[in-house]
Design a protein around this motif. Structure first.
Motif, PDB file in Angstrom:
ATOM      1  N   GLY A  13     163.786  32.943  62.066  1.00 30.61           N
ATOM      2  CA  GLY A  13     164.764  33.120  61.053  1.00 30.61           C
ATOM      3  C   GLY A  13     165.861  34.189  61.946  1.00 30.61           C
ATOM      4  O   GLY A  13     166.143  35.091  61.370  1.00 30.61           O
ATOM      5  N   ALA A  14     166.079  34.154  62.525  1.00 28.06           N
ATOM      6  CA  ALA A  14     166.470  34.696  64.078  1.00 28.06           C
ATOM      7  C   ALA A  14     167.802  35.081  63.694  1.00 28.06           C
ATOM      8  O   ALA A  14     168.257  35.866  64.252  1.00 28.06           O
ATOM      9  N   THR A  15     168.675  33.892  62.808  1.00 29.72           N
ATOM     10  CA  THR A  15     169.834  34.195  63.078  1.00 29.72           C
ATOM     11  C   THR A  15     170.274  34.721  61.430  1.00 29.72           C
ATOM     12  O   THR A  15     172.138  35.485  61.068  1.00 29.72           O
ATOM     13  N   GLY A  16     169.387  35.069  60.848  1.00 31.66           N
ATOM     14  CA  GLY A  16     170.118  35.604  59.413  1.00 31.66           C
ATOM     15  C   GLY A  16     169.262  37.209  59.891  1.00 31.66           C
ATOM     16  O   GLY A  16     169.808  37.808  60.912  1.00 31.66           O
ATOM     17  N   THR A  17     170.007  38.052  58.420  1.00 37.61           N
ATOM     18  CA  THR A  17     169.507  38.995  58.425  1.00 37.61           C
ATOM     19  C   THR A  17     169.143  39.979  59.256  1.00 37.61           C
ATOM     20  O   THR A  17     168.683  41.091  59.528  1.00 37.61           O
ATOM     21  N   GLN A  47     173.003  28.436  72.301  1.00 39.20           N
ATOM     22  CA  GLN A  47     173.077  30.392  72.771  1.00 39.20           C
ATOM     23  C   GLN A  47     172.899  31.571  71.920  1.00 39.20           C
ATOM     24  O   GLN A  47     173.215  30.889  71.064  1.00 39.20           O
ATOM     25  N   TYR A  48     171.858  32.597  71.908  1.00 33.34           N
ATOM     26  CA  TYR A  48     171.715  33.293  70.553  1.00 33.34           C
ATOM     27  C   TYR A  48     173.286  33.695  70.157  1.00 33.34           C
ATOM     28  O   TYR A  48     173.449  33.805  68.642  1.00 33.34           O
ATOM     29  N   PRO A  49     173.841  34.195  70.768  1.00 32.30           N
ATOM     30  CA  PRO A  49     175.009  34.308  70.705  1.00 32.30           C
ATOM     31  C   PRO A  49     175.848  33.444  69.571  1.00 32.30           C
ATOM     32  O   PRO A  49     177.143  33.757  68.915  1.00 32.30           O
ATOM     33  N   GLN A  50     176.076  32.460  70.119  1.00 35.58           N
ATOM     34  CA  GLN A  50     177.196  30.945  69.329  1.00 35.58           C
ATOM     35  C   GLN A  50     176.222  30.481  68.652  1.00 35.58           C
ATOM     36  O   GLN A  50     176.664  30.218  67.621  1.00 35.58           O
ATOM     37  N   ALA A  51     174.997  30.663  67.518  1.00 33.47           N
ATOM     38  CA  ALA A  51     174.322  30.619  67.568  1.00 33.47           C
ATOM     39  C   ALA A  51     174.832  31.654  65.493  1.00 33.47           C
ATOM     40  O   ALA A  51     174.204  30.924  64.235  1.00 33.47           O
ATOM     41  N   VAL A  52     174.363  32.917  65.788  1.00 35.51           N
ATOM     42  CA  VAL A  52     175.066  34.065  65.170  1.00 35.51           C
ATOM     43  C   VAL A  52     175.582  34.670  64.363  1.00 35.51           C
ATOM     44  O   VAL A  52     176.589  34.779  65.486  1.00 35.51           O
ATOM     45  N   GLY A  86     161.754  36.666  59.286  1.00 35.86           N
ATOM     46  CA  GLY A  86     163.183  36.656  58.355  1.00 35.86           C
ATOM     47  C   GLY A  86     163.378  35.460  58.401  1.00 35.86           C
ATOM     48  O   GLY A  86     164.565  35.918  57.768  1.00 35.86           O
ATOM     49  N   LEU A  87     162.372  34.475  57.772  1.00 38.15           N
ATOM     50  CA  LEU A  87     162.726  33.024  56.628  1.00 38.15           C
ATOM     51  C   LEU A  87     162.941  33.772  55.347  1.00 38.15           C
ATOM     52  O   LEU A  87     162.558  34.186  55.007  1.00 38.15           O
ATOM     53  N   ASP A  88     163.599  32.799  55.281  1.00 36.60           N
ATOM     54  CA  ASP A  88     164.316  32.572  53.443  1.00 36.60           C
ATOM     55  C   ASP A  88     162.872  32.005  52.566  1.00 36.60           C
ATOM     56  O   ASP A  88     162.677  31.649  53.522  1.00 36.60           O
ATOM     57  N   ALA A  89     162.836  32.268  51.682  1.00 36.69           N
ATOM     58  CA  ALA A  89     161.604  31.992  50.665  1.00 36.69           C
ATOM     59  C   ALA A  89     161.300  30.065  51.083  1.00 36.69           C
ATOM     60  O   ALA A  89     160.351  29.648  50.208  1.00 36.69           O
ATOM     61  N   GLY A 190     170.721  40.206  52.029  1.00 31.92           N
ATOM     62  CA  GLY A 190     170.767  39.431  52.483  1.00 31.92           C
ATOM     63  C   GLY A 190     172.582  39.292  52.976  1.00 31.92           C
ATOM     64  O   GLY A 190     173.458  39.409  52.009  1.00 31.92           O
ATOM     65  N   TYR A 191     172.987  37.961  53.334  1.00 31.88           N
ATOM     66  CA  TYR A 191     174.304  37.547  54.025  1.00 31.88           C
ATOM     67  C   TYR A 191     174.424  35.619  53.388  1.00 31.88           C
ATOM     68  O   TYR A 191     173.249  35.329  54.425  1.00 31.88           O
ATOM     69  N   PRO A 192     175.600  35.169  52.919  1.00 31.03           N
ATOM     70  CA  PRO A 192     176.478  35.939  52.751  1.00 31.03           C
ATOM     71  C   PRO A 192     176.291  37.049  51.031  1.00 31.03           C
ATOM     72  O   PRO A 192     176.466  38.092  51.047  1.00 31.03           O
ATOM     73  N   GLY A 193     174.921  37.144  50.925  1.00 28.54           N
ATOM     74  CA  GLY A 193     174.813  37.320  49.687  1.00 28.54           C
ATOM     75  C   GLY A 193     175.283  37.873  48.070  1.00 28.54           C
ATOM     76  O   GLY A 193     176.436  36.939  47.465  1.00 28.54           O
TER      77      GLY A 193
END
Lengths: 368, 368, 368, 368
Positions: A13-17, A47-52, A86-89, A190-193
């Motif tokens: 869940g690396a791109t999440g909050t 790449q991470y900066p493009q994904a997040v 950090g995954l969503d439920a 979280g986001y957008p929350g």
């Protein structure tokens, strides 16, 4: 004991909050080195900066700028011993179980396994003794696991209140009842929350499922582990001294930092005085700090003397948000004592707790 | 009974936050006509628009645009029968007493006389029966007063909670204990009031004197009037059924509308169910409405069924803020029942209550 | 060149908003050691923690916990070579002059001396060449000063915009006109500053005196120093290339970080392209950084590529708020180029600029 | 001319933000009676209160409590002559065209048809003369329409600025250039719209597509209608006097009310003085008011004299948000004159404009 060479870890869940927070915290960690990132198939391959959609106040750490995001499958994390989730439920259950089966140690922020009878629910400033359940969790797997297990931390609002409650029980014996009203920051969703139209100049007096979590999780964390006749361990849910907890949860227009008003009644009569409570909270030291966890705060509980503290904006970043603030300790005319707690929901209330749990696991020998 | 011709009234503290609200409410009142304005010597002699920093969302009413502000001395209010006081506590005591001595009826928002044993503290949706103390207050004056008396309304946070508490006691008998956590709007602190640096992205978990007010005022309002052997009346402070109240007061970044989380325990066992509470609150009707006060809300208590209501931004203006909203009625695991209250602190929590009290006074014959 | 032993410095207005920031920044400074604190007579004689309403997010530094506050008189600062002044304009004029007369170097945040024809108004990322006016300032004193002088930094909103304007002039020659609309944080108004009732869910489209400051200060900062026939230096106010500036200043509900929308027209035709502007801003290096000031940011101007940056909450703390962020560089259909600037008003916009100026003074040999 | 019996109207997108506002405004309208509601297939078949997440501060009007929501197909609106569309741009194009083909008059808030060369883009306080394009729009249909046409109102931020610009052109002749910086409320983005994490204690200096809309729509609205040699009408886009417009759009933490800082340059030299501008704006009367539209504000433009107005929280509800506020009229050192505009984005900036356009259509005989 600290590891001789750094342990390779992944973030699910690396791109999440919460995932972003893990990445920020792991960028310069003395035990761990970030080795793999997992996210949804939509992000995989980028790449991470493009994904997040990076929303931290510090820039993306240099060490992950060139990392490519994978799907959350164990095959992409073979070199890791540990993953932070950090995954969503909605997806955490299956994925985290798969990583455990693949002999990884999973430190989860999701709620999915918190009620599992062999998964420890550990607030690292409180109940590190619950690591004792890990061997049993491993043996239930077929074949029994050698390394893998799942360990969860608590809901962010639970974490704030359970630290001073544990300190009180340690000093004055069991609590009998506890009424809590929370004022929770938007980052907890979280986001957008939370839509801004719902919360600017407003309070939302309801957070779905939150009150049930606080009332249940607190019992698991403050309770002990018992053994039945078959030498099977189980969490006793504080059952030797029934503890009644009533929570009312509110969302408030604060970015970070959950504030909670707490009233407690002790089993012991007469109850301790406010001054005794003040001293007991200030004196409380976590196992995590005593054992030398590098992320553990020196002041597990910082006790404020000023009448108008703690305040989220001023106090949430003290000790990088790894401790808990308590103030306004005074008598309650209905129960015994009341006070106000502040905990940083994205630090000790989420990612920092997972990392502290991982540090404890290393020190206690559960991660190799 | 409504007055044959409109009663001339004055406003003391006319340039302040509560005073501005009085002026807005009195601009088109069926009983009262605004005749004189009082403020500090700094404002005296100026036309009202030049003296005031008007902060209402409606323009200054045409009827006061040409009025000149006077000092707060009875000689400038000779043609008035009634004054509404939005004075600060620092000056309210002497000034309000002087107006009473001059045979004016004073409806005060200040705290100065709330604890006076012959001054009624009336929340018009709750305890209009306390008008019965007025004759005794008049006779204590030397010489006894014919017309003048002082009557106060409650603190804004007390007003919100005491309405549903009164409804519960009416339906189910005495309460035994009550724990309240408030989330209070900035407008409750007047102007300039709370510095923005203290409250944007923040909670202040303390409001000076507020918890004491809530714990004390509630007892006076919910209590009755008894007579001693000398036929002297006194407020009984709910003493026949001791009621323990514990309040925790917080300031939150909301412009208008105090939200309060309340848990109660009833003397009666078993206690009522949430559904019974819901029905009792919805069915409660205030004397003010029953007697025909023009500013009384049809729904004294509006009971919300949605799980996430009441919310200050959405619900504070319902019925012009003259009623109270209650939602989230459910069981409390520590006491019996818990719920969330919303009250508009500048309407029913302040100016609207004074005006309702004045309407009651007219209807009950205390103002001529 | 760095000092061999640390220079003793004082803070004037030590209990105010800017003074607190000075203290936080000086707690661990490589050049300076905090030696004396000055505040009003109300605070004098108290230990600092008792005198101050500390509103920083970090605790009061240990080094000042036991310091006693003095009145702002030079006799209490005899061992200091330098004072940093966070005094209010009402008192700054006389006090700062007295410290200069006593041969101290005064770095002031107040507006009092900004328009003085011999006092440099230095934004350390822009016009360190204006130190050249110091000798003349000293000689005007009777008898001429050996060490003392006053140097001011700019208004917080001026500082934000003047950095990219200077970079543009350096790269592309003189500007001809500039229209600026600011959205300024509440912390720019100090404490208590903006009442929360004025700014939550609101904009105040006016800040007293601010537009005049921006329009005037920018000319002094971007202008040069000329000499007349008597070899007297004077600030030329950019007069060789008249620059028209129009500012509209707004207060917004943001805690920290001024955002400014800027449109500029160049004298040179054709004007540079957005891409050329982007590269010039990113390439701009301040003297302060080039000379090795320890507080100077590596990126004087950080150029954002994302379309929705800079944002105050996410970008204000980058490089501890010592640099300036610019984004949304694009063509303007009326002038030539438009962009958005973000500057941390309490860091580079206030205390950090004073400290950078002091570092420059040390390096350039104006402080011994 | 007012209709003899009320005209039956429908609302498309009835559950959305703009749709809710239409319903609130139409509940007691003198010309129109709400007869049918349209929304997505997800809502179709439900009673309105079950289909909507009602976010208005007034309760759901009694008249729609029992109405059932339909899909947005003309067959469900056969008895209506008019529909008000609050549909999202993703679906508005096809649906609105279908309703036009079915001979309904469509008043749209969506952007889809704003650039259509035969669809009037009418700000009812400005360019009601553009109704003249309706006949040509009808004839382009095959077969030509007898009743149906589409008419759009402008983007919310365009509406605010175009009213004073029109008043200036009427009084002083063509404008030559205009620079606008907006500070736009979150309600302009609908629901859920802006995440709270993006906007509390923050500014977002970008709104996708907004600047282009402002720069283009303003020309269409302020321009006239010309005829070519074939007697075909076309919108001239202000081409006889080219007008350059540059907009910078920001999102701010304000619930309702767009604030805009505007600088203009006139073609006429010398330009008018600030006082002349003040008088011209105050004197401007809209056709909508002159023709007797019931929703038209008496003050098309309210000119504020206080230096710190207009402010969104205090001024957005004046005249139910149907007019525009202008303040801070003063000279601009770069262009000629600058001022601050406030317009209620959900009233005159959206639903109120559509309804005023419909009132104009009735009065002008375009709806029968």
């Amino acid at each position: 004991m600290t590891p001789e060479s750094k342990i390779k870890v992944g973030v699910l869940g690396a791109t999440g909050t919460v995932g972003q927070r893990f990445i920020a915290l792991l960028a310069e960690h003395p035990y761990f080195v970030l080795h793999a990132l997992g996210a949804s198939s939509r992000s995989a391959g980028k790449q991470y900066p493009q994904a997040v959609l990076w929303k931290q106040t510090s820039p993306i750490p240099a060490s992950v700028r060139d990392m490519v995001v994978n799907e959350c499958k164990p095959e992409f994390f073979k070199e890791c011993s540990v993953v932070f989730s950090g995954l969503d439920a909605e997806v955490a259950g299956d994925i985290e179980a798969a990583f455990r089966s693949a002999e990884l140690v999973v430190f989860s922020n999701a709620k999915n396994f918190r009620r599992d009878p062999t998964v420890p629910l550990i607030v690292p400033l409180v109940n590190s003794s619950h690591f004792a359940m890990v061997p049993q969790q491993r043996t239930l797997h077929n074949p029994p696991l050698k390394c893998g297990f799942i360990l969860t931390n608590a809901n962010c609002s639970t974490t704030g209140v359970v630290v001073p409650l544990a300190a009180l029980e340690k000093a004055f014996g069991p609590l009998e009842s506890c009424i809590i009203t929370t004022m929770q920051a938007i980052s907890g969703a979280g986001y957008p929350g939370v839509p801004s139209l719902d919360i600017i100049d407003n309070i939302v007096p309801y957070i779905s499922g939150e009150e049930e979590k606080m009332e249940w999780e607190t019992l698991k964390i403050l309770g002990g582990i018992t053994e039945n006749d078959n030498a099977e361990k189980c969490f006793d849910m504080h059952s030797r001294h029934p503890l009644r907890i009533s929570a009312s949860c509110n969302r408030v227009p604060v970015v970070e930092g959950h504030t909670e008003c707490v009233s407690v009644r002790f089993a012991r009569r007469p109850p301790p005085s406010p001054q005794q409570v003040r001293e007991a909270l200030a004196a409380y030291t976590s196992d995590a700090y005593a054992l030398g966890c590098p992320s553990a705060p020196r002041h597990t509980i910082f006790v404020h003397e000023e009448p108008d503290r703690p305040q989220p904006r001023l106090d949430r970043d003290y000790q990088k948000g790894a401790g808990v603030s308590v103030g306004r300790i005074r008598q309650c005319k209905v129960l015994d004592i009341k006070f106000t707690v502040l905990a940083n929901n994205v630090a000790i209330g989420a990612a920092t707790s997972s990392i502290l749990n991982a540090e404890l696991a290393v020190i206690k020998g559960y991660v190799s």
